[in-house]
Motif scaffolding. Structure first.
Motif, PDB file in Angstrom:
ATOM      1  N   SER A  42       0.837  -1.202   0.000  1.00 23.40           N
ATOM      2  CA  SER A  42       0.000   0.000   0.000  1.00 23.40           C
ATOM      3  C   SER A  42       0.868   1.248   0.000  1.00 23.40           C
ATOM      4  O   SER A  42       0.595   2.204  -0.724  1.00 23.40           O
ATOM      5  CB  SER A  42      -0.920   0.023   1.226  1.00 23.40           C
ATOM      6  OG  SER A  42      -1.758  -1.092   1.234  1.00 23.40           O
ATOM      7  N   ASN A  96      -1.649   2.785   4.982  1.00 19.02           N
ATOM      8  CA  ASN A  96      -2.619   1.765   5.377  1.00 19.02           C
ATOM      9  C   ASN A  96      -2.446   1.409   6.847  1.00 19.02           C
ATOM     10  O   ASN A  96      -1.546   0.668   7.223  1.00 19.02           O
ATOM     11  CB  ASN A  96      -2.419   0.527   4.502  1.00 19.02           C
ATOM     12  CG  ASN A  96      -3.504  -0.498   4.713  1.00 19.02           C
ATOM     13  OD1 ASN A  96      -4.215  -0.475   5.710  1.00 19.02           O
ATOM     14  ND2 ASN A  96      -3.642  -1.403   3.776  1.00 19.02           N
ATOM     15  N   SER A 151     -11.632  -4.958   2.613  1.00 20.66           N
ATOM     16  CA  SER A 151     -10.668  -3.899   2.327  1.00 20.66           C
ATOM     17  C   SER A 151     -11.116  -3.007   1.177  1.00 20.66           C
ATOM     18  O   SER A 151     -10.496  -1.976   0.922  1.00 20.66           O
ATOM     19  CB  SER A 151      -9.294  -4.499   2.010  1.00 20.66           C
ATOM     20  OG  SER A 151      -9.340  -5.177   0.777  1.00 20.66           O
ATOM     21  N   PRO A 164      -7.361   8.120   4.221  1.00 19.86           N
ATOM     22  CA  PRO A 164      -7.220   6.708   4.576  1.00 19.86           C
ATOM     23  C   PRO A 164      -7.079   6.481   6.078  1.00 19.86           C
ATOM     24  O   PRO A 164      -7.469   5.430   6.583  1.00 19.86           O
ATOM     25  CB  PRO A 164      -5.952   6.267   3.834  1.00 19.86           C
ATOM     26  CG  PRO A 164      -5.244   7.505   3.447  1.00 19.86           C
ATOM     27  CD  PRO A 164      -6.268   8.581   3.347  1.00 19.86           C
ATOM     28  N   ALA A 176      -9.507   4.032   8.044  1.00 19.56           N
ATOM     29  CA  ALA A 176      -8.900   2.893   8.720  1.00 19.56           C
ATOM     30  C   ALA A 176      -9.311   2.844  10.189  1.00 19.56           C
ATOM     31  O   ALA A 176      -9.591   1.769  10.719  1.00 19.56           O
ATOM     32  CB  ALA A 176      -7.381   2.958   8.595  1.00 19.56           C
ATOM     33  N   THR A 213      -4.486  -2.150  -2.710  1.00 17.34           N
ATOM     34  CA  THR A 213      -5.071  -2.151  -1.365  1.00 17.34           C
ATOM     35  C   THR A 213      -5.916  -3.396  -1.143  1.00 17.34           C
ATOM     36  O   THR A 213      -5.921  -3.973  -0.055  1.00 17.34           O
ATOM     37  CB  THR A 213      -5.904  -0.871  -1.152  1.00 17.34           C
ATOM     38  OG1 THR A 213      -5.117   0.253  -1.537  1.00 17.34           O
ATOM     39  CG2 THR A 213      -6.298  -0.718   0.300  1.00 17.34           C
TER      40      THR A 213
END
Lengths: 518, 312, 356
Positions: free
Chosen positions: B29, B36, B75, B89, B93, B197
């Protein structure tokens, strides 16, 4: 000769209320060098973005080789035979020249990348156009001129028949420009159509076959280069006889306001600024010339304190500020108009009032005094902002408008107002007119001269020799992080400055730059 | 004596493997410019899906497959959100990590009517490579491990070679380094970010499956217990050089295995639990201290690193 | 007024309504509740009954007092996340800061010879100092060594949790107790209860006071202005003379202190002990983080978003009892709210078109 490689017809594009292109027609003859001229904001970039498929037009058609095309992305444009060299290079610094060139159109052997074929391809193209590229060199370590050649080979590798060069000379030394022109000539003679986007008249006259001039989104002139003169081009670009703001000369010089002594900045083992000494007196504008990336930005950041000096000292208004932080240096009497308006000059998600007062929020009238120190007086902040917006002609719906919603020129005026309005004895202006319209350029130039005339010191960093000639009382030249030359106003000819920018030649009078300040 | 040492090597590998899969996901990633930090939640989901899959189908390998597929699917939120929709992100996350924690607990209750941990009788773990038992040394180390353990190292090597030697690998690296450049050369940046990803999600599924069906045969609530974060730290540690990941992860594995040993010798569990985090942080600090250079040079970065900008 | 004008006016009204800052969080919550309902229904349970149970549970007059105290704790942990978030930093180490606060309070309570209110004050200050120092540790790591705060807080937190857990189990543990816990704190360290309330005590007032302080600092002081500038554009902040490293230090110290005070308040409330795991198991840290993210770090919105998660948390337990829906649904909803919030960029992109 009506062999058109590309025909753009009736191209229009608007962004919100701004008309970037208004039914623009453009015909590019095969094998010619066609200059597209215009001032900042005239619509050149938008037109080229449309031609290269980066932006879709609202109206109009694109014909390539007589076939109408619709580009949904650069991949379509590349497939149609277009190639573009952007002003800000789009290269992968961590990769080799060969990897950069073949990226996206790689020779393969089975599933693997064929490195040998890639290197061979680079060598072949490099030889054909006389570019002298080493396929295995790491791109991150190359000079701007060589990087540009990598960009050109990238386009040639994709068999581009139409090559767009966006402001290609902006990052080059005069010598490099000359060699770029010979590459352009060679490509055109080999049948490539070259589009040269520029605002520099000398270049247009020197290299192009035809010129199209844009003004405020419309075509304001079409010429064969052989039949046009510089003044005609200026008139087409500006729509009037420009009386550029010009420096009537410094009145009286006062004491030394800014003194940089043997400043050196080393970053990650690379010497960015190498033993630079200079002084600026009150009542004086000192210009810093040089090709972008030769230490100017590091000089500015070192004076401001955003970068620490590896060695050397900086004095502002008589105080040694070398070990002080940015805030204390500003308090000692420093103001800075940063180069990158969106990166360092403003916070686009905050209001105009907040932007125009930021940095002055710890002093009166915005901050209280005595026991109220550190408190923000919000009404005072808005009043101050409104006053400054009026003074500096910032056009926004209100002081609560977000800076991101303002035009480039107005946003720059916010920066100028904030930095100039407090009368700091030393002002650093780094590329203060980059990306703003003609009107704003004029107003900013006038402000800088007034600032000097009010008995303050100005250090003006610019990549435009003409801007320095118009404003500076003295010009110093940076090359590879070193101060290589210094010229008085009378000596500061384009030829001399240009020669010094390549690092090869010494100054107009003597070679001890620090020695001539008195 | 030798048996003792080899069993320690085995324990190190066992502890390192799930983290290595997750760290590979994070490193890939990072190569495409997606920071990530969803590894923890994805691994947790993978661990749950593997156990649930194995229990429902009766086959651990089916459980592994289900873990890979569903974690990849999970994901997609991060992949599409950060690549196509340009969302932050980090915030996605944080959300998916919470979601994984809640959803695994919720489903454990709803599907299996248990809470805390789920280890039904007859739950199939992944097969061990017991056929290696009689091979000297190798047998001592690998006979008790699942094939996923050596496979992790094969994956890392393969990824390293792929990045370096194939045209897709070249494009992938470029997408992370300079997306505008890639886009102007006709490379579909969004597609690369999205798919890498999602592949990372699949790898986290393997990480989780190894954890819940390889290291042990049970799913417990929040059983990843921060391994995903160790993987994020490992990615930072190697700074874009995936081939160094095994070293970082084996270091973590050694810390965990050593802690386990110490516990056996009577050291309190709390302190050995903390060791991997403390050691990871210390190593991170040690690698970032500018051991050379002047004081001024050190002073110049007087500005906090921003997670979003840091290391792509 | 002609028809087109009315239409244009109403469209403009609609457009400005859509732009209102409250639209995004409210929309995120509604979407998350719908997703939660879908999950519950997919599990074969009754989503309506579940949500009714949540509301009834949270607003049951008998436990409303309890809901308020949970709200306060989520607000406190929300502050720990929101203060750094204002300058663009993520503090994910709330757990460690929380337990260190609890530890400091328990230690002070044990040794303090001072009378009641002074012991409490001292315990709160010690908690703020220890947890604040621990939080602030991440700032130099970011400033000097370029280790992002989000990473260092995450790695430091479990270390603190483990150390506190060890201390509670061994050196500070109550001999002979079945669970790892300290002895009951002396009476001097019991927080004053509020008249007529069982769960909420003076701690709620303390947390509200901290929130008010954050609001005032954020909107009315130079430091708050600097926090917001740095959050909007860090480079701009540096150029404007803001010492972003020092600011990060202060923000992380304040965040840690807020979390530490929450820990101290919990320890100095019934059952007046530091119990291993008891500070973490209710999940205040992540509920607070979710509330802070939903509020975008804005101090005025934090109490509102915290209330939402408090209702989910308290109501979650009664939902489990009366509608047989596992309480983990609250965590699911927290996650979904944050995800939806992050994905709002889709709408923003549509709204602004491709200009620029």
């Amino acid at each position: 000769m009506t062999d058109a490689a590309v025909t753009l017809t009736g191209i229009s594009k608007r962004y919100g209320a701004v008309v970037a292109n208004d039914s623009v027609d453009l015909v590019l003859r095969r094998g010619s060098v066609h200059a597209v001229m215009g001032e900042n904001g005239a619509g050149k970039s938008t037109l080229m973005s449309i031609l290269f498929g980066l932006t879709e037009p609202d109206a109009g058609t694109i014909e390539v080789g007589g076939v109408e095309r619709r580009f949904r992305g650069p991949a379509d444009a590349i497939a149609a035979g277009l190639g573009m060299v952007h002003q800000h290079f789009r290269l992968f610094d961590s990769m080799s020249v060969a990897e950069n060139v073949v990226y996206g159109a790689e020779p393969t052997r089975g599933a693997l990348l064929d490195r040998r074929a890639a290197a061979e391809r680079v060598r072949e193209l490099s030889d054909r156009y006389g570019l002298g590229l080493d396929p295995d060199a790491n791109v991150g370590r190359l000079s701007a001129g060589v990087r540009q050649r990598v960009e050109i080979v990238k386009a040639l590798h994709r068999e581009a028949e139409i090559l767009i060069l966006d402001e290609p000379s902006a990052v080059l030394t005069p010598d490099e420009v000359t060699s770029l022109f010979s590459v352009i000539r060679r490509a055109a003679d080999a049948g490539t159509t070259v589009v040269l986007v520029t605002h520099k008249i000398q270049e247009v006259l020197a290299i192009s076959d035809e010129v199209t001039v844009l003004r405020a989104g419309r075509v304001s002139g079409r010429f064969a280069t052989a039949e046009v003169t510089g003044p005609q081009l200026i008139e087409a670009m500006t729509g009037r006889d420009v009386v550029p703001v010009s420096n009537a000369g410094a009145r009286e010089l006062g004491g030394i306001a800014l003194s940089v002594d043997r400043a050196t900045v080393v970053e990650q083992g690379i010497t960015r600024l190498d033993d630079v000494s200079l002084t600026v007196r009150t009542g004086e504008i000192v210009g810093v010339a040089g090709v972008s990336g030769n230490g100017q930005h590091e000089l500015v950041e070192a004076v401001l304190g955003a970068v620490a000096l590896t060695s050397g000292t900086v004095e502002i208004a008589g105080t040694d500020v070398s070990s002080l932080d940015v805030r204390r240096r500003r308090l000692a009497g420093l103001a800075v108009i940063p180069e990158d308006r969106r990166g360092e000059g403003t916070a686009v998600t905050m209001t105009t009032a907040e932007n125009i007062t930021a940095g002055h929020h710890r002093s009166a009238p915005i901050s209280g005094s005595g026991l109220a120190k550190g408190w923000l007086k919000r009404r005072a902040q808005r009043e101050e902002a409104t006053r400054l917006m009026a003074d500096y002609d910032v056009r926004a719906e209100s002081d609560q408008s977000l800076v991101g919603a303002l035009s480039g020129g107005n946003a720059q005026k916010v920066v100028v107002a904030r930095e100039l309005s407090h009368g700091a004895p030393v002002l650093i202006a780094e590329q203060p007119t980059q990306g703003v319209d003609v009107g704003a350029i004029e107003s900013i130039h006038t402000r800088l001269l007034e600032y000097r005339d009010a008995g303050r010191a100005v250090l003006l960093v610019s990549h435009e020799i003409t801007e320095l000639q118009a404003l500076a009382d003295r010009v110093v030249v940076l090359f590879a992080g070193r101060l290589v030359a210094e010229f008085s106003r009378a000596e500061a000819t384009t030829a001399r400055i240009g020669a010094a920018m390549t690092g090869g030649v010494t100054s107009g009078s003597g070679d001890a730059p620090e020695g001539r300040t008195a | 004596m030798q048996v003792f040492e080899l069993s320690f090597v085995a324990a190190v590998l066992l502890a390192a493997t799930p983290v290595l899969y997750a760290a590979l996901a994070g490193a890939l990633s990072a190569q495409v410019g997606v920071f990530n930090i969803a590894l923890e939640g994805q691994m947790l989901w993978g661990a749950f899906a593997a156990v649930a899959g194995s229990y429902i189908t009766g086959s651990a390998w089916a459980g592994l497959l289900i873990a890979i597929l569903t974690t990849a699917l999970f994901s997609v939120i991060l992949a599409v959100g950060s690549a196509a929709w340009k969302a932050d992100p980090i915030i996605i996350a944080i959300g998916t990590n919470l979601l994984a924690l809640g959803l695994t607990g919720f489903l454990m209750r709803v599907l299996f009517d248990v809470s805390g941990s789920f280890a039904p009788r007859g739950l199939q773990g992944l097969d061990k490579m017991s056929f290696l038992r009689d091979v000297p040394v190798i047998g001592d180390i690998f006979a008790g491990q699942t094939p996923l353990v050596p496979l992790a190292f094969v994956f890392v090597a393969a990824a390293g070679i792929w990045l370096k030697a194939t045209s897709n690998g070249l494009r992938l690296r470029g997408v992370g380094e300079h997306p505008e450049a890639s886009a102007t050369l006709g490379v579909n940046v969004v597609a690369y970010k999205t798919w890498v990803t999602i592949v990372g999600g699949a790898l986290c599924g393997m990480a989780g499956a190894q954890l819940s069906l390889g290291n042990v045969t049970v799913f417990t609530e929040n059983m990843t217990a921060g391994r995903g974060w160790i993987a994020v730290a490992a990615v930072m540690l190697v700074a874009g050089r995936p081939l160094w990941l095994p070293v970082a992860c084996l270091g973590f594995g050694a810390a965990e295995a050593f802690g386990f040993r110490l516990q056996g010798l009577g050291a309190p569990q709390q302190l050995t639990d903390a060791a991997p985090y403390a050691i990871t942080l210390l190593v991170l600090v040690a690698t970032r201290i500018p051991w050379t250079g002047s004081r001024a040079a050190r002073r110049r970065t007087a500005e906090p690193a921003n997670a979003v900008l840091e290391d792509k | 007024m002609s028809a087109p004008t009315t239409e244009r006016t109403s469209r403009r009204l609609l457009a400005s309504a859509v732009r209102h800052p409250a639209v995004v969080p409210v929309g995120a919550v509604i979407l998350a509740l719908l997703v939660g309902a879908a999950i519950v229904a997919a599990a074969g349970l009754d989503p309506v009954a579940a949500y009714v149970a949540v509301i009834e549970g949270a607003f049951d007059p008998r436990s409303l007092d309890y809901t308020v105290s949970v709200w306060a704790f989520i607000c406190g942990m929300g502050l720990a996340a929101a203060i750094p978030l204002r300058m663009g930093e993520f503090n994910l180490g709330g757990n460690g800061q929380l337990v260190l606060g609890g530890l400091a309070a328990a230690l002070v309570a044990r040794v303090s010879p001072l009378p009641g209110p002074l012991t409490v004050l001292l315990a709160l200050l010690a908690a703020a100092a220890l947890a604040g120092a621990f939080g602030a540790l991440s700032a130099p790591l970011a400033t000097r060594l370029r280790i992002p705060i989000i990473i260092s807080t995450l790695l430091l937190s479990p270390v603190a949790v483990a150390v506190v857990s060890f201390l509670v189990r061994y050196p500070l543990g109550e001999p002979g107790a079945a669970v790892a816990q300290t002895e009951r704190l002396p009476d001097a360290a019991h927080l004053m209860s509020l008249p007529g309330l069982t769960y909420s005590n003076i701690g709620v007032i303390i947390i509200i006071a901290i929130m008010v302080a954050f609001y005032v600092v954020d909107s009315r002081t130079a430091v708050g202005f600097e926090l917001r500038i740095t959050g909007a554009n860090r480079r701009f902040g540096t150029y404007a003379g803001i010492h972003t490293g020092r600011l990060a230090f202060g923000a992380m110290a304040a965040a840690g202190a807020a979390a530490g005070i929450v820990g101290a308040i919990i320890v100095m409330s019934p059952p007046y002990r530091l119990i291993d795991g008891a500070l973490l198991s209710p999940g205040y840290t992540f509920a607070g983080l979710a509330a802070a993210l939903l509020a975008g770090g804005r101090p005025a919105l934090l109490p509102v978003t915290a209330a939402l998660f408090a209702v989910l948390q308290v109501g979650g337990a009664s939902m489990e009892r009366s509608a047989d829906v596992p309480r983990q649904l609250s965590d699911v909803l927290q996650g979904v709210v944050i995800i939806v919030l992050a994905l709002r960029t889709v709408i923003d992109a549509r709204r602004t078109g491709r200009a620029g």
